[in-house]
Design a protein around this motif. Structure first.
Motif, PDB file in Angstrom:
ATOM      1  N   THR A  57       0.820  -1.218   0.000  1.00 31.34           N
ATOM      2  CA  THR A  57       0.000   0.000   0.000  1.00 31.34           C
ATOM      3  C   THR A  57       0.851   1.264   0.000  1.00 31.34           C
ATOM      4  O   THR A  57       0.334   2.356  -0.174  1.00 31.34           O
ATOM      5  CB  THR A  57      -0.899   0.027   1.242  1.00 31.34           C
ATOM      6  OG1 THR A  57      -0.051  -0.066   2.399  1.00 31.34           O
ATOM      7  CG2 THR A  57      -1.886  -1.118   1.250  1.00 31.34           C
ATOM      8  N   GLN A  58       2.164   1.093   0.218  1.00 32.88           N
ATOM      9  CA  GLN A  58       3.081   2.247   0.298  1.00 32.88           C
ATOM     10  C   GLN A  58       2.747   3.178   1.465  1.00 32.88           C
ATOM     11  O   GLN A  58       3.011   4.380   1.418  1.00 32.88           O
ATOM     12  CB  GLN A  58       3.085   3.036  -1.023  1.00 32.88           C
ATOM     13  CG  GLN A  58       3.793   2.305  -2.152  1.00 32.88           C
ATOM     14  CD  GLN A  58       5.311   2.179  -1.928  1.00 32.88           C
ATOM     15  OE1 GLN A  58       6.002   3.174  -1.789  1.00 32.88           O
ATOM     16  NE2 GLN A  58       5.798   0.962  -1.866  1.00 32.88           N
ATOM     17  N   GLU A  59       2.143   2.614   2.521  1.00 26.32           N
ATOM     18  CA  GLU A  59       1.909   3.423   3.728  1.00 26.32           C
ATOM     19  C   GLU A  59       3.266   3.818   4.284  1.00 26.32           C
ATOM     20  O   GLU A  59       4.127   2.963   4.492  1.00 26.32           O
ATOM     21  CB  GLU A  59       1.150   2.596   4.774  1.00 26.32           C
ATOM     22  CG  GLU A  59      -0.295   2.421   4.427  1.00 26.32           C
ATOM     23  CD  GLU A  59      -1.019   1.440   5.330  1.00 26.32           C
ATOM     24  OE1 GLU A  59      -0.488   1.068   6.391  1.00 26.32           O
ATOM     25  OE2 GLU A  59      -2.137   1.046   4.954  1.00 26.32           O
ATOM     26  N   ASN A  85      -6.337   5.528   3.182  1.00 24.85           N
ATOM     27  CA  ASN A  85      -7.167   6.275   4.135  1.00 24.85           C
ATOM     28  C   ASN A  85      -8.493   6.776   3.540  1.00 24.85           C
ATOM     29  O   ASN A  85      -9.546   6.565   4.152  1.00 24.85           O
ATOM     30  CB  ASN A  85      -6.396   7.474   4.703  1.00 24.85           C
ATOM     31  CG  ASN A  85      -5.658   7.119   5.990  1.00 24.85           C
ATOM     32  OD1 ASN A  85      -5.791   6.011   6.491  1.00 24.85           O
ATOM     33  ND2 ASN A  85      -4.897   8.057   6.504  1.00 24.85           N
ATOM     34  N   PRO A  86      -8.461   7.447   2.344  1.00 23.82           N
ATOM     35  CA  PRO A  86      -9.719   7.991   1.826  1.00 23.82           C
ATOM     36  C   PRO A  86     -10.753   6.911   1.514  1.00 23.82           C
ATOM     37  O   PRO A  86     -11.909   7.028   1.903  1.00 23.82           O
ATOM     38  CB  PRO A  86      -9.296   8.728   0.543  1.00 23.82           C
ATOM     39  CG  PRO A  86      -7.846   8.988   0.707  1.00 23.82           C
ATOM     40  CD  PRO A  86      -7.302   7.847   1.518  1.00 23.82           C
ATOM     41  N   VAL A  87     -10.306   5.836   0.838  1.00 22.00           N
ATOM     42  CA  VAL A  87     -11.271   4.811   0.426  1.00 22.00           C
ATOM     43  C   VAL A  87     -11.722   3.924   1.573  1.00 22.00           C
ATOM     44  O   VAL A  87     -12.900   3.593   1.699  1.00 22.00           O
ATOM     45  CB  VAL A  87     -10.691   3.905  -0.705  1.00 22.00           C
ATOM     46  CG1 VAL A  87     -11.341   4.217  -2.018  1.00 22.00           C
ATOM     47  CG2 VAL A  87      -9.191   3.999  -0.819  1.00 22.00           C
ATOM     48  N   GLN A  88     -10.780   3.554   2.435  1.00 19.50           N
ATOM     49  CA  GLN A  88     -11.135   2.583   3.493  1.00 19.50           C
ATOM     50  C   GLN A  88     -11.696   3.234   4.751  1.00 19.50           C
ATOM     51  O   GLN A  88     -12.500   2.648   5.451  1.00 19.50           O
ATOM     52  CB  GLN A  88      -9.905   1.749   3.847  1.00 19.50           C
ATOM     53  CG  GLN A  88      -9.590   0.723   2.786  1.00 19.50           C
ATOM     54  CD  GLN A  88      -8.532  -0.274   3.218  1.00 19.50           C
ATOM     55  OE1 GLN A  88      -7.848  -0.073   4.216  1.00 19.50           O
ATOM     56  NE2 GLN A  88      -8.378  -1.331   2.452  1.00 19.50           N
ATOM     57  N   GLY A  90     -12.401   6.931   4.985  1.00 19.94           N
ATOM     58  CA  GLY A  90     -12.962   8.278   4.822  1.00 19.94           C
ATOM     59  C   GLY A  90     -12.071   9.348   5.433  1.00 19.94           C
ATOM     60  O   GLY A  90     -12.539  10.397   5.880  1.00 19.94           O
ATOM     61  N   LEU A  91     -10.753   9.103   5.459  1.00 21.83           N
ATOM     62  CA  LEU A  91      -9.816  10.057   6.063  1.00 21.83           C
ATOM     63  C   LEU A  91      -8.846  10.564   5.001  1.00 21.83           C
ATOM     64  O   LEU A  91      -8.639   9.910   3.981  1.00 21.83           O
ATOM     65  CB  LEU A  91      -9.011   9.368   7.178  1.00 21.83           C
ATOM     66  CG  LEU A  91      -9.812   8.826   8.364  1.00 21.83           C
ATOM     67  CD1 LEU A  91      -8.913   7.986   9.270  1.00 21.83           C
ATOM     68  CD2 LEU A  91     -10.439   9.965   9.159  1.00 21.83           C
ATOM     69  N   GLN A  92      -8.213  11.693   5.258  1.00 24.45           N
ATOM     70  CA  GLN A  92      -7.221  12.212   4.308  1.00 24.45           C
ATOM     71  C   GLN A  92      -6.044  11.253   4.220  1.00 24.45           C
ATOM     72  O   GLN A  92      -5.709  10.588   5.211  1.00 24.45           O
ATOM     73  CB  GLN A  92      -6.751  13.599   4.747  1.00 24.45           C
ATOM     74  CG  GLN A  92      -5.974  13.612   6.056  1.00 24.45           C
ATOM     75  CD  GLN A  92      -5.992  14.978   6.728  1.00 24.45           C
ATOM     76  OE1 GLN A  92      -7.051  15.510   7.025  1.00 24.45           O
ATOM     77  NE2 GLN A  92      -4.814  15.545   6.956  1.00 24.45           N
ATOM     78  N   ASN A  93      -5.392  11.214   3.009  1.00 27.18           N
ATOM     79  CA  ASN A  93      -4.274  10.272   2.877  1.00 27.18           C
ATOM     80  C   ASN A  93      -2.968  10.880   3.356  1.00 27.18           C
ATOM     81  O   ASN A  93      -2.030  10.172   3.697  1.00 27.18           O
ATOM     82  CB  ASN A  93      -4.174   9.701   1.457  1.00 27.18           C
ATOM     83  CG  ASN A  93      -3.645  10.670   0.428  1.00 27.18           C
ATOM     84  OD1 ASN A  93      -2.726  11.426   0.684  1.00 27.18           O
ATOM     85  ND2 ASN A  93      -4.235  10.656  -0.751  1.00 27.18           N
ATOM     86  N   LEU A  94      -2.894  12.202   3.391  1.00 28.13           N
ATOM     87  CA  LEU A  94      -1.632  12.856   3.772  1.00 28.13           C
ATOM     88  C   LEU A  94      -1.847  13.706   5.017  1.00 28.13           C
ATOM     89  O   LEU A  94      -2.829  14.441   5.115  1.00 28.13           O
ATOM     90  CB  LEU A  94      -1.170  13.731   2.604  1.00 28.13           C
ATOM     91  CG  LEU A  94       0.153  14.483   2.723  1.00 28.13           C
ATOM     92  CD1 LEU A  94       0.787  14.653   1.336  1.00 28.13           C
ATOM     93  CD2 LEU A  94       0.000  15.853   3.355  1.00 28.13           C
ATOM     94  N   SER A  95      -0.945  13.585   5.982  1.00 24.41           N
ATOM     95  CA  SER A  95      -0.974  14.514   7.119  1.00 24.41           C
ATOM     96  C   SER A  95       0.463  14.822   7.509  1.00 24.41           C
ATOM     97  O   SER A  95       1.353  13.974   7.375  1.00 24.41           O
ATOM     98  CB  SER A  95      -1.755  13.929   8.300  1.00 24.41           C
ATOM     99  OG  SER A  95      -1.076  12.809   8.805  1.00 24.41           O
ATOM    100  N   ALA A  96       0.676  16.058   7.957  1.00 23.77           N
ATOM    101  CA  ALA A  96       2.054  16.475   8.230  1.00 23.77           C
ATOM    102  C   ALA A  96       2.118  17.448   9.402  1.00 23.77           C
ATOM    103  O   ALA A  96       1.146  18.139   9.708  1.00 23.77           O
ATOM    104  CB  ALA A  96       2.641  17.142   6.987  1.00 23.77           C
TER     105      ALA A  96
END
Ligand SMILES: NC(=O)c1ccc[n+]([C@@H]2O[C@H](COP(=O)([O-])OP(=O)(O)OC[C@H]3O[C@@H](n4cnc5c(N)ncnc54)[C@H](O)[C@@H]3O)[C@@H](O)[C@H]2O)c1
Length: 352
Positions: A57-59, A85-88, A90-96
């Motif tokens: 998944t390249q997490e 995150n978005p598909v599974q 409903g969350l943003q995929n990037l956070s910093a």
């Protein structure tokens, strides 16, 4: 105050937004200055550190530092990318988050939410490219992808190309398109923002500017949809068929040497022998410094691809920090009140 006290400022995303940091002109100016300083040798820019938790998944969480000697500021972006995150969830995929330190004593000055800065940087680089490569009279923009990057890119493109008055968006589902329209329309009263009913052709055909910003790995954008004179900003991975880049008169990257070792369309074409170093017109910094020409005719098709230069994130973060501080936003964070052995209570706190 103890002379050994260390304080820094904490800025939440809301602090930064309320201070007016979602300002593409601020970000584009900071990005331009960062690239100029880097070209002058002012910037320390070590390799990023990458920790991938799941190959499939390249997490991952990456650590990206940079220092501007002339500004006496050192920063690091700590960024996580969780593509599912978005598909599974409903969350943003990037956070910093971002930490800035001064380099006089080496103490931290700011701890800030960094997703805003990171996404603004992606938009700002696209916006700068548009200033040099798009027709300034561009009126229509077409999006494939309606996520966080697409939204920020619309703000950047409208800032760079103020005559834009129609935005069409095509995504995987109509619900996502509707969300894009609902969130972006109020920001632009002078622009019509409409969904394309998941027709990517309808979204992009005849547009003066095309943006692809998707989580897909597929040749979604077709060359025949890109009309003469169109500027294309490619944000995601593999999103366009090879014929798109092949028909473009000018291809510009944020940094071709970095791009060619990644997995975007241009990188794939390079590895497949479909494109060479000579196919690349130059890097964005060359346009900014006037070393190469930007658009030279109304008919040219132009292509921009950025994979991200983290020193630009630090440059933009510093500009945002300065603005937020001037606006009196953020809160005081006491890092330490005194040095470790100055604490009178230490004899009670130490565990032996
Ligand atoms: N270039 C950079 O510097 C940079 C920086 C950050 C992120 N990115 C990349 O940008 C891309 C978008 O990121 P995001 O945060 O906006 O993602 P997101 O998950 O918020 O949005 C993804 C969008 O892609 C669309 N999509 C997926 N498959 C599609 C298909 N087959 N057809 C049409 N639309 C499809 C979805 O509908 C959604 O609107 C990702 O690939 C990310 O890795 C690039």
């Amino acid at each position: 105050m103890n002379p050994h006290e260390i304080r820094c400022q904490y800025f939440s995303q809301e602090d930064l937004l309320a201070a007016g940091c979602l300002d593409m002109n601020l970000a584009m100016d900071a990005a331009e200055e960062s690239m100029r300083l880097h070209a002058e040798g002012d910037v320390l820019f070590p390799e990023k550190i990458v920790q991938i938790f799941k190959e499939e998944t390249q997490e991952r969480i990456n650590c990206l530092p940079a220092t501007f000697r002339s500004k006496e500021i050192c920063g690091v972006k700590w960024v996580s990318v969780f593509p599912l995150n978005p598909v599974q969830h409903g969350l943003q995929n990037l956070s910093a988050v971002i930490i800035l330190s001064e380099i006089v004593n080496g103490f931290p000055v700011a701890f800030m939410e960094g997703t805003l800065c990171s996404n603004i940087r992606v938009g700002a680089m696209g916006g700068l490219a548009a200033k040099h490569l798009a027709r300034p009279d561009s009126e229509t923009i077409g999006f494939i992808g309606s996520g966080e990057q697409a939204k920020m890119h619309l703000i950047a493109m409208k800032t760079a190309l103020p005559k834009l008055k129609l935005c069409r968006v095509g995504a995987k589902t109509e619900a996502e398109e509707e969300q894009f329209v609902a969130e972006m329309s109020p920001i632009f009263p002078d622009m019509e923002v409409v969904g394309a009913g998941t027709s990517l052709q309808k979204a992009t055909e005849d547009a003066d500017v095309i943006v692809t910003a998707t989580s897909a790995q597929a040749p979604l954008l077709k060359a025949e949809w890109m009309k003469p004179g169109c500027f294309y900003s490619h944000v995601g991975g593999w999103e366009d068929e090879y014929a798109v880049a092949k028909q473009c008169e000018k291809i510009v990257c944020d940094d071709w040497e970095t791009v060619k070792h990644r997995t975007q369309t241009l990188s794939r074409m390079y590895k497949d022998g479909e494109l060479t170093d000579d196919s690349i017109h130059g890097n964005l910094v060359d346009l900014v410094l006037g070393k190469i020409p930007g658009r030279e005719s109304d008919e040219e098709r132009t292509y921009f691809n950025a994979v991200g230069l983290a020193f630009v994130d630090v440059g933009i973060a510093h500009a945002m920090y300065t603005r937020a501080k001037e606006a009196g936003k953020g809160s005081d964070l006491v890092v330490q009140e005194k040095m470790i052995f100055e604490h009178e209570e230490l004899k009670d706190w130490v565990r032996l």
